[in-house]
Design an enzyme around this catalytic site. Structure first.
Site, short mmCIF file in Angstrom:
data_model
loop_
_atom_site.label_atom_id
_atom_site.label_comp_id
_atom_site.label_asym_id
_atom_site.label_seq_id
_atom_site.Cartn_x
_atom_site.Cartn_y
_atom_site.Cartn_z
N ARG A 1 1.51 -3.87 11.90
CA ARG A 1 2.82 -3.63 11.29
C ARG A 1 3.94 -2.83 12.48
O ARG A 1 5.76 -3.07 12.21
CB ARG A 1 3.18 -2.41 10.40
CG ARG A 1 2.75 -3.06 8.92
CD ARG A 1 2.83 -1.75 7.51
NE ARG A 1 1.90 -2.99 6.72
CZ ARG A 1 0.34 -3.22 6.36
NH1 ARG A 1 -0.52 -3.03 7.31
NH2 ARG A 1 -0.28 -3.57 5.43
N HIS B 1 -5.33 3.86 13.20
CA HIS B 1 -5.43 4.58 13.53
C HIS B 1 -6.01 5.46 14.13
O HIS B 1 -6.16 6.35 14.93
CB HIS B 1 -5.69 5.44 11.99
CG HIS B 1 -4.26 4.79 11.35
ND1 HIS B 1 -3.08 5.95 11.85
CD2 HIS B 1 -3.23 4.32 10.21
CE1 HIS B 1 -1.55 5.44 11.25
NE2 HIS B 1 -1.87 5.16 10.01
N SER C 1 5.90 1.89 9.83
CA SER C 1 6.49 1.70 7.98
C SER C 1 7.43 3.18 8.62
O SER C 1 8.43 2.78 7.45
CB SER C 1 5.95 1.65 7.31
OG SER C 1 5.26 0.93 7.30
N GLU D 1 0.93 -1.12 0.05
CA GLU D 1 0.19 -0.16 -0.12
C GLU D 1 0.76 0.88 -0.16
O GLU D 1 1.54 1.32 0.56
CB GLU D 1 -1.58 0.67 1.15
CG GLU D 1 -1.85 1.11 1.85
CD GLU D 1 -2.95 1.23 0.79
OE1 GLU D 1 -3.55 2.46 0.45
OE2 GLU D 1 -3.69 -0.15 -0.18
N CYS E 1 -5.06 0.04 7.09
CA CYS E 1 -4.70 0.39 8.22
C CYS E 1 -5.87 1.08 8.86
O CYS E 1 -5.36 2.14 9.42
CB CYS E 1 -3.63 0.58 8.66
SG CYS E 1 -2.57 0.23 7.37
N CYS F 1 3.68 -0.72 4.13
CA CYS F 1 2.39 0.14 4.15
C CYS F 1 3.19 1.57 4.38
O CYS F 1 2.81 2.25 5.48
CB CYS F 1 1.08 0.10 5.15
SG CYS F 1 -0.18 0.37 4.91
N CYS G 1 0.06 5.11 4.72
CA CYS G 1 0.55 6.17 6.01
C CYS G 1 1.53 6.91 6.20
O CYS G 1 1.91 7.89 7.69
CB CYS G 1 0.03 5.58 7.18
SG CYS G 1 0.31 4.04 7.63
N CYS H 1 -5.35 5.51 5.64
CA CYS H 1 -4.56 4.52 4.33
C CYS H 1 -5.81 3.44 4.83
O CYS H 1 -7.10 4.00 5.14
CB CYS H 1 -3.79 3.69 5.25
SG CYS H 1 -3.36 1.73 5.00
#
Lengths: 153, 566
Positions: free
Chosen positions: B478, B68, B501, B14, B64, B545, B548, B61
């Site tokens: 993640r 968030h 990330s 993503e 996810c 990802c 975000c 995102c």
């Protein structure tokens, strides 16, 4: 005909959220015909797979960049739709391309595919859309209503 | 002579990530990880009501969304010292666990398995031999000769039609693909079954959250689910028991399919335990709060420096200054004005794009550090920390995975082997198995609490005048996610999200130390610089990802993937 109207886009990136905003506009102006469901898909991809189950028609509303003036609306259908998403036209194209390809693989891709796209202007961080896209959305919503045979409220 | 390759963007993730590698004598000698989109959530949230921040943050995102939303409400609750009713904790915990299991399954089968599994080779497999292989690994009822034959025929039609679709970008026939045709067919069949099962995880989230994507049931102070065991429009007994059947279906797939496949593929690729360790400082945060004050957690967290489990330092709660005061972000190598290391509460974000400068600024991602050190986050960090903390379920499944892999590989595979590219996949499968037990536990806790007559789900927040600060921490699929909020007179003054990330894909930091992606790539063997499958294996093992980590759309028309070897 069981129809899913999927609005996709990121509401935080101005015109990028036009697909989701189009559904909100449509909902406020038209009665939802029988068998039609609206879904705000955000920027998801495969997460939407189960939403395609048992649908005869999938109508996607998204921003599409083709180099036309901002706010221009385009309608595509059939094989053009997955083909469009395989090219880099929308920031979440990978998600939707995967969604369509996977649905085809497992046999849950709706028979009829339609895409309404609108040309964006601003894709910077922010919640409001450009005037051109706001105006273009009125046209898009009318076309969507014709597609779905929806009556005004 | 060094060869430079650029992969831009890395696909099957993503968001938008660019990886550059310098290759010398068949190995990566230097690497750069560059996030190509810019995120500015703080610009949108400034001056807004803190109670609605989560509605915006879950739009960062498409994958996810839930995490968030959770981190955002926790940040406000942390600033207010607001208690959260037990039912709300359990309901949130169930959503978190179900979402994470879904994420791990999708990551393995749909986003990264095709780096290891050759779909085209599966066409040559014998369904009978495949079934025998599958039945030697587990009792999963869908491992029949007939189903494997069906999958092979389906693949044949699909590839025969010239429309490879999702399989179009694979490196089929690459020399680094070493599984037997039967193992490839087995994994591809489970790829399709995983599509089916991940929906059940999504169902759990949507029954509790009202909708996926974008749950609707959160509130600062709890959740908006009314619990009434009699009314059909609320969370009833019937729905709670339906959740239980979904949870059990999910658990069966995790234990009998996902876990077993990862062990079998891991054993075949045991050579990859030698690559991809990278940054071996591991950070994981406690999660699954079990009390109203969010001070007792079902999952412990902590920090392991230098890959040494004996040096484990526990992080016991969200108030721990080790984490609350220890986090900084550096912009020395990121496209922001200036050169500083700052705490997220003190940051300002002023974009300043330069070109890609190898020794200067080259990414939209900032470089986070904990007490000045880069750290790896994610399921591997989580499993190592929970193992070191003595968590029983983690020990059980980690030991089981290593025993299974050792037996299939016919040589001992030690715990240290987890600190590698293939080890990150094994750790994720271990975590999924642990999360299934967590999900059951949270469901039972919710049922027991309702049975005690407690139906509360939300406490009302009250905002004081003046300035308050909070942090919302979540161990997301993640890794460690933190939302940092400054509230003044009831309005948001500053907001920063330090996402998993960012920790892993960050560029070099203020001391020029590489981030985890960059460090993990060094030493990776590359058979063919034109087809850098090995680079993708390591990068994908982190479950990148980037949406975000950063977010701005690339303005030019570009090909979907560009691999430039120069």
């Amino acid at each position: 005909m069981k129809t899913l109207v999927l609005g996709v886009g990121n509401l935080l990136l101005q015109d990028e959220g036009a697909g989701v905003r189009a559904l909100e506009k449509f909902e406020n102006k038209y009665r939802l015909p029988d068998g039609v469901e609206l879904l705000d898909g955000g920027t998801s991809g495969l997460e939407l797979l189960h939403q395609l189950d048992g649908r005869d028609r999938l109508v996607i509303v998204d921003v599409v960049r083709r180099g036309e003036p901002p706010g221009s609306v385009v309608r595509m259908a059939g094989e053009e739709v997955p083909a469009q998403f395989r090219q880099k036209i929308s920031p979440h194209q990978l998600g939707i391309a995967d969604l369509l390809a996977t649905a085809r693989l497992i046999g849950s891709l709706p028979e009829k595919l339609v895409l309404f796209g609108i040309e964006p202007k601003n894709l910077d961080t922010g919640l409001s859309m450009s005037d051109e896209v706001v105006k273009g959305l009125d046209q898009l919503v009318e076309m969507l209503a014709r597609e779905l045979d929806a009556q005004p409220i | 002579m060094a060869t430079r390759i650029t992969i831009d963007p890395v696909t099957r993730i993503e968001g938008h990530l660019r990886i550059d590698c310098e290759i010398n004598q068949g190995k990566v000698t230097k690497a750069w990880s560059s996030g190509q989109m810019w995120r500015g959530i703080e610009l949108i949230l400034k001056d807004r009501d803190p109670r609605e921040a989560w509605i915006y943050t879950q739009r960062i995102c498409g994958v996810c969304t839930t995490v968030h939303a959770i981190a955002s409400v926790r940040s406000v609750e942390n600033a207010l010292n607001l208690e959260v009713p037990l039912n709300a904790q359990y309901i949130r915990n169930m959503m978190i666990a179900a979402h994470a299991i879904q994420d791990h399954i999708v990551h393995f089968y749909h986003l990264s398995a095709l780096d290891w599994v050759d779909v085209v080779s599966a066409l040559k497999a014998d369904p009978k031999k495949t079934a025998a292989l599958a039945q030697s690994l587990s009792d999963w009822p869908l491992n029949s000769v007939q189903l494997f034959a069906e999958t092979r025929d389906k693949l044949q039609n699909f590839t025969g039609s010239g429309q490879l679709g999702i399989f179009a970008n694979g490196y089929w026939g690459h020399p680094a693909m070493i599984l037997s045709p039967e193992m490839n067919l087995l994994a591809t069949t489970h790829y399709l079954q995983a599509l089916e099962i991940q929906r059940k995880a999504n169902m759990i989230v949507s029954i509790l959250g009202g909708k996926t994507p974008h749950i609707q049931n959160l509130a600062v102070g709890g959740v908006a689910n009314p619990i009434n065991t009699d009314s059909p429009s609320t969370l009833t007994m019937e729905r709670l028991y339906y959740l239980k059947t979904l949870i059990d279906d999910l658990g069966r797939f995790v234990n009998e399919v996902y876990f077993q496949d990862v062990c079998a593929i891991g054993a075949a690729y045991k050579g990859w335990t030698a690559y991809g360790a990278g940054v071996t400082n591991y950070l994981s945060v406690p999660d699954f709060p079990m009390d109203v004050k969010s001070s007792v957690f079902d999952h412990p967290g902590g920090y392991i420096p230098g890959g040494n489990l004996k040096m484990f330092r526990p992080i016991n709660n969200f108030q721990d200054d080790f984490i609350k005061k220890g986090v900084q972000e550096s912009i020395k190598h990121s496209w922001y004005a200036g050169d500083w290391d700052r705490h997220p509460w003190e940051e300002e974000t002023e974009p300043q794009y330069t070109d890609f400068q190898d020794n200067g600024k080259y990414s939209w991602v900032k470089a986070p550090t904990l007490h000045g050190q880069p750290a790896q986050v994610g399921p591997l960090a989580n499993v190592l920390c929970m193992y070191a903390a003595g968590d029983a379920a983690t020990r059980k499944y980690a030991d089981k995975a290593l025993a299974t892999i050792s037996s299939l590989a016919k040589e001992p595979v030690p715990m240290s082997a987890l600190q590698s590219t293939i080890g990150r996949h094994a750790a994720r499968a271990v975590r999924a198995a642990v999360l299934y037990e967590t999900l059951q536990k949270q469901w039972q806790a919710l049922m027991d609490n309702i049975a005690r007559g407690d139906l509360r789900t939300c406490n009302q927040p009250v905002f004081p005048r003046g300035e308050i600060r909070g942090v919302g921490i979540h161990e997301a699929p993640r890794g460690m996610l933190s939302h940092w909020i400054v509230i003044k007179d009831g309005k948001i003054k500053n907001y920063q999200a330090v996402v998993p990330s960012t920790w892993n894909s960050g560029p070099r930091n203020g001391q020029d130390s590489p981030g985890p992606y960059e460090a993990s790539l060094v030493g990776t063997p590359i058979a063919d610089p034109e087809k850098p499958l090995e680079v993708l294996r390591t990068v994908h093992s982190f479950d990148p990802c980037l949406a975000c980590a950063i977010h701005l759309v690339d303005k030019e028309h570009k090909e979907v993937v560009r691999i430039k070897a120069a």
